[in-house]
Design an enzyme around this catalytic site. Structure first.
Site, PDB file in Angstrom:
ATOM      1  N   GLY A 150       0.809  -1.216   0.000  1.00  0.00           N
ATOM      2  CA  GLY A 150       0.000   0.000   0.000  1.00  0.00           C
ATOM      3  C   GLY A 150       0.840   1.262   0.000  1.00  0.00           C
ATOM      4  N   ASP A 151       1.924   1.239   0.763  1.00  0.00           N
ATOM      5  CA  ASP A 151       2.843   2.381   0.789  1.00  0.00           C
ATOM      6  C   ASP A 151       3.484   2.580  -0.581  1.00  0.00           C
ATOM      7  OD1 ASP A 151       2.296   2.203   3.552  1.00  0.00           O
ATOM      8  OD2 ASP A 151       3.998   0.854   3.825  1.00  0.00           O
TER       9      ASP A 151
END
Length: 305
Positions: free
Chosen positions: A250-251
């Site tokens: 996600g990052d």
């Protein structure tokens, strides 16, 4: 300049233990240590994609010194604030028949430490990007994301927030450039279960009504959706590949989106870059590199609409 903020970074100690048995002496077959924390992950992927950036945050003790060394070793400008009490946490992630995690607490961050962070934020100039990602230690005000956005409201910044629940909802009134909940987090905010892209679009638009400019929603194996501030909506299936390590995916999506947008000014290009960067990290033992991302972009043009 791009800045990331990680309020509770860590050293991630990843160990492989064949057939872990509770109550017995177990030995590792493999072990690695990585700098951890959502903002730090974003910084590392931005660097991999060719964008210089500065990582802000707090560190303490010998673990903090090692964290800063590892970050600098990767070519990232680490501008961390030393904390006197406690130590930077160690998060143990054990791979065995089942995966388990033990996360540390982190240092005791004081009001003086927070004041120092605000002094560093004073350096931001119009046009800069600020990415705030991850959870907040219990010793810090739970309104800190909102407080920072209010403090910086007079500057023309692109602020990205990747957080959950109230941490995210409270910043919407200050119109963040980008927020990135996943579909479960988005559903939790509205008290509903979201499983398909149609519902994602509906509730992403509700987040825009509350103040978010662009809403990027990850859906793991079901792909992703972007509802952009210009009214456009983009969808993607998940790129094909074997998931090796989902930590940081996600990052990485956030880093890819920002990279794509800053390089092209196009929400479509940013979305495609974000999706492929997130998947490139998931398909690798470590975080995505530029060749891995470009290869996925080339192979997966048909997944976007």
């Amino acid at each position: 300049m791009i800045y990331t903020v990680t309020f509770n970074p860590s050293l991630d100690y990843i160990v492989t233990v064949p057939h872990f048995t509770s109550g017995m002496v177990n030995r590792t077959s493999e072990e690695k240590i990585f700098p951890g924390g959502k903002g730090i992950n974003v910084s590392m992927v931005l660097k991999n994609l060719g964008l210089e950036n500065t990582a802000l945050g707090f560190y303490a003790g010998f673990t903090g010194a090692e964290l800063e060394r590892l970050i600098r070793e990767k070519g990232i400008n680490a501008d961390f604030i030393p904390v006197k009490e406690g130590m930077t946490r160690i998060n143990v992630k054990m791979r065995s028949d089942e995966e388990s995690e033990i996360n540390g607490q982190g240092p005791a961050i004081s009001k003086a430490d927070i004041k120092t962070l605000y002094e560093k934020l004073d350096r931001l100039s119009d046009g800069d990007v600020l990415i705030m990602a991850g959870s907040i230690p219990d010793v810090m005000p739970q309104t800190i994301y909102m407080d920072i956005m209010k403090y910086l409201a007079d500057k023309d910044l692109k602020i990205v927030v990747d957080a959950t629940k109230d941490l995210l909802v409270n910043v919407l009134q200050y119109h963040p450039f980008l927020i990135k909940p996943n579909n479960h987090e988005l559903g939790e905010i509205f008290g509903v279960k979201i499983t398909d892209k149609k519902d994602v679009i509906t509730y992403a638009k509700k987040m825009q009504e509350k103040g978010a400019r662009n809403v990027l929603v990850s859906m793991a194996g079901d792909g992703a959706v972007l509802v952009a501030e210009d009214g456009s909506v983009f969808q993607a299936e998940a790129p094909k590949g074997k998931v090796v390590n989902s930590v940081g995916a996600g990052d990485s999506m956030v880093a890819g989106f920002i990279t794509g947008y800053l390089k092209t000014g196009s929400y479509k290009e940013a979305f495609q870059m974000g999706v492929c960067t997130g998947s490139a990290s998931a398909f690798s033992e470590e975080l995505a590199t530029e060749p891995e991302v470009l290869a996925l972009l080339d192979k997966n043009k048909g997944i976007f609409k």
